[in-house]
Design an enzyme around this catalytic site. Sequence first.
Site, PDB file in Angstrom:
ATOM      1  N   ALA A 276     101.931 -44.023  52.757  1.00 29.44           N
ATOM      2  CA  ALA A 276     101.760 -42.603  52.237  1.00 29.44           C
ATOM      3  C   ALA A 276     101.898 -42.804  50.814  1.00 29.44           C
ATOM      4  O   ALA A 276     103.059 -42.980  50.437  1.00 29.44           O
ATOM      5  CB  ALA A 276     102.383 -41.449  52.864  1.00 29.44           C
TER       6      ALA A 276
ATOM      7  N   ASN B 265      39.992  -5.418  54.272  1.00 29.13           N
ATOM      8  CA  ASN B 265      39.346  -6.591  53.557  1.00 29.13           C
ATOM      9  C   ASN B 265      40.397  -7.812  53.283  1.00 29.13           C
ATOM     10  O   ASN B 265      41.405  -7.140  52.629  1.00 29.13           O
ATOM     11  CB  ASN B 265      38.453  -6.224  52.407  1.00 29.13           C
ATOM     12  CG  ASN B 265      38.533  -7.317  51.307  1.00 29.13           C
ATOM     13  OD1 ASN B 265      37.860  -8.606  52.081  1.00 29.13           O
ATOM     14  ND2 ASN B 265      38.335  -7.537  49.960  1.00 29.13           N
TER      15      ASN B 265
ATOM     16  N   TYR C 131      43.412 -17.416  48.402  1.00 31.66           N
ATOM     17  CA  TYR C 131      44.145 -16.608  47.244  1.00 31.66           C
ATOM     18  C   TYR C 131      45.520 -17.404  47.181  1.00 31.66           C
ATOM     19  O   TYR C 131      46.240 -17.675  48.177  1.00 31.66           O
ATOM     20  CB  TYR C 131      44.140 -15.226  47.590  1.00 31.66           C
ATOM     21  CG  TYR C 131      43.111 -14.454  47.275  1.00 31.66           C
ATOM     22  CD1 TYR C 131      42.526 -14.071  46.072  1.00 31.66           C
ATOM     23  CD2 TYR C 131      42.171 -14.430  48.400  1.00 31.66           C
ATOM     24  CE1 TYR C 131      41.146 -13.375  46.145  1.00 31.66           C
ATOM     25  CE2 TYR C 131      40.649 -13.791  48.155  1.00 31.66           C
ATOM     26  CZ  TYR C 131      40.563 -13.271  47.049  1.00 31.66           C
ATOM     27  OH  TYR C 131      39.084 -12.765  47.036  1.00 31.66           O
TER      28      TYR C 131
ATOM     29  N   ARG D 160      53.883  -7.019  38.425  1.00 32.74           N
ATOM     30  CA  ARG D 160      54.893  -6.158  39.114  1.00 32.74           C
ATOM     31  C   ARG D 160      55.866  -7.397  39.715  1.00 32.74           C
ATOM     32  O   ARG D 160      57.034  -6.685  40.308  1.00 32.74           O
ATOM     33  CB  ARG D 160      53.987  -5.681  40.365  1.00 32.74           C
ATOM     34  CG  ARG D 160      53.283  -4.496  40.147  1.00 32.74           C
ATOM     35  CD  ARG D 160      52.600  -3.658  41.077  1.00 32.74           C
ATOM     36  NE  ARG D 160      51.313  -4.473  41.355  1.00 32.74           N
ATOM     37  CZ  ARG D 160      50.420  -4.163  42.210  1.00 32.74           C
ATOM     38  NH1 ARG D 160      50.889  -3.273  43.188  1.00 32.74           N
ATOM     39  NH2 ARG D 160      49.214  -4.762  42.584  1.00 32.74           N
TER      40      ARG D 160
ATOM     41  N   ASN E 173      52.390  -8.900  46.047  1.00 27.78           N
ATOM     42  CA  ASN E 173      52.185  -8.067  44.562  1.00 27.78           C
ATOM     43  C   ASN E 173      53.729  -7.884  43.678  1.00 27.78           C
ATOM     44  O   ASN E 173      53.733  -7.649  42.482  1.00 27.78           O
ATOM     45  CB  ASN E 173      51.308  -6.713  44.576  1.00 27.78           C
ATOM     46  CG  ASN E 173      50.012  -7.239  45.003  1.00 27.78           C
ATOM     47  OD1 ASN E 173      49.436  -8.231  44.402  1.00 27.78           O
ATOM     48  ND2 ASN E 173      49.506  -6.440  45.966  1.00 27.78           N
TER      49      ASN E 173
ATOM     50  N   LYS F  81      80.474 -39.089  49.758  1.00 31.09           N
ATOM     51  CA  LYS F  81      79.166 -39.250  48.758  1.00 31.09           C
ATOM     52  C   LYS F  81      79.051 -40.729  48.855  1.00 31.09           C
ATOM     53  O   LYS F  81      79.786 -41.565  48.546  1.00 31.09           O
ATOM     54  CB  LYS F  81      79.454 -38.896  47.510  1.00 31.09           C
ATOM     55  CG  LYS F  81      78.195 -38.845  46.347  1.00 31.09           C
ATOM     56  CD  LYS F  81      78.185 -40.020  45.482  1.00 31.09           C
ATOM     57  CE  LYS F  81      79.055 -40.174  44.748  1.00 31.09           C
ATOM     58  NZ  LYS F  81      78.809 -41.433  43.959  1.00 31.09           N
TER      59      LYS F  81
ATOM     60  N   LYS G   3      53.087 -15.944  39.688  1.00 24.56           N
ATOM     61  CA  LYS G   3      53.318 -15.472  40.858  1.00 24.56           C
ATOM     62  C   LYS G   3      53.079 -16.464  41.848  1.00 24.56           C
ATOM     63  O   LYS G   3      53.854 -16.569  42.748  1.00 24.56           O
ATOM     64  CB  LYS G   3      52.382 -14.167  40.989  1.00 24.56           C
ATOM     65  CG  LYS G   3      52.513 -13.596  42.290  1.00 24.56           C
ATOM     66  CD  LYS G   3      51.840 -12.181  42.652  1.00 24.56           C
ATOM     67  CE  LYS G   3      50.377 -12.365  42.693  1.00 24.56           C
ATOM     68  NZ  LYS G   3      49.585 -11.202  42.989  1.00 24.56           N
TER      69      LYS G   3
END
Length: 456
Positions: free
Chosen positions: A422, A169, A102, A16, A226, A350, A23
């Site tokens: 500049a 459950n 699970y 699903r 699910n 960086k 999953k």
Amino acid sequence: MKPLSIVILAAGLGSRMKSELPKPLHKIGGKPMLEHVLQSARTLNPTKLVVVFGHRGEALKEAFSDADDITWAEQKTFEGTGDAMRYALPYCVPESNVLVLYGDTPLINPNTLTELVGKLESTDLAWLTATMENPFGYGRIIRDHNDHMISIIEEKDANATEKAICEINTGIFATTFTFLYNALPKLTNQNQQNEYYLTDIAGIAVDESINIETISEDPERIRGVNDRIQLAELEAYYQREKAKELMRNGITLDKPETLTIKGTVQNGFDCHIEANVVLEGHIVLGKNVHIGTGCVLTDVVIGDNTEIKPYTVMIGASVGKNASVGPFARIREKSQIMDETRIGNFVETKNTHLGHGSKASHLTYLGDAEIGEHVNVGAGVITCNYDGVNKFKTTINNGAFIGSNSSLVAPVSIGVDATVAAGTVVAKDVADHALALNTIEAKRISDWERPAKKKS
């Protein structure tokens, strides 16, 4: 104390989800669901940690290839959770307690698991339950007239009366190896799904006069996933809880519902985070840090009284105290922005060290640069650090002034209190207190007429 074996069932297809990704590898809070479960499991210091894999199992194993504490058990047939446990049990420690979890139930509370295992001091089976207003889809807990749990009925097998029960459950339970070893062969597939339900061991325990201890948990903490709708719902809950943690720790959130946390946050008092901010990896905030709207911060350290202005992106970098960064700045890996500095709009750094009191206020690229204290970097300045093959370093010493639209071609060094005029291209070192400038003068044409558009 008995040894503990923890079994995590993670072999389901997850059809699903409509995904080629297993999953358990779909993410909550930036981490795979299985990683959340493993993190909770490890807090109990298990003797054995077993993960049952099946569909697309190689991808699952590859994702956790660095986890040397996992024992992988392959489920070769797919006839339900009881079938999965048959593949896991041989890897469990004999005479140990066994905790079953699970891979798609990521937000389980470790303290609850500890309490659940502790119940085995007085019984052979302890079950985790929850109460939901809308229990559709979950197995129901069946209790006798003494309120003792006696069985679990799955949604598809339940009648109307049983479906009205709101105690559900969770699938999570703790038991003893001996009981589990004896119970598994007694499971049958006489149900609507023709599967071996691991939850049927509850009925077997009752038949053997074993009292089932129960603990009730917040239903949000035990929700499984699910499909992608449930994934999004669980993500939303996770983010709400993380936002609450930050507010309890002294951070003001303008719009808690818009904050996204994909890692850990350590903070001093009186920090302030505006709307639509993303925090990833490990974030360290000093006191009185202000983070503006739309910022994305990954693995950063920010000093006291520093402001990160809106829509700034930072990754793998640090900023000192009393500094200002942004808006719309990009501070990349290995950038060190020191105290009382200023990084303005559309500036990118960086692998650059920007010294105390220095500033680059706008439209600048500083890559692979060592910049001293009280340096002024004008608009449009570029450190040309890459020749197409290799990267080189630019050094700008204390007090230097770099004029707008200058290009510093690395490797190159600008001396103490030197000035670059500049628009200058600097390809050779500039001495201390010297001026570098291009000598080409602008050409001037008198009585110049601008081109005019032709009339149609």
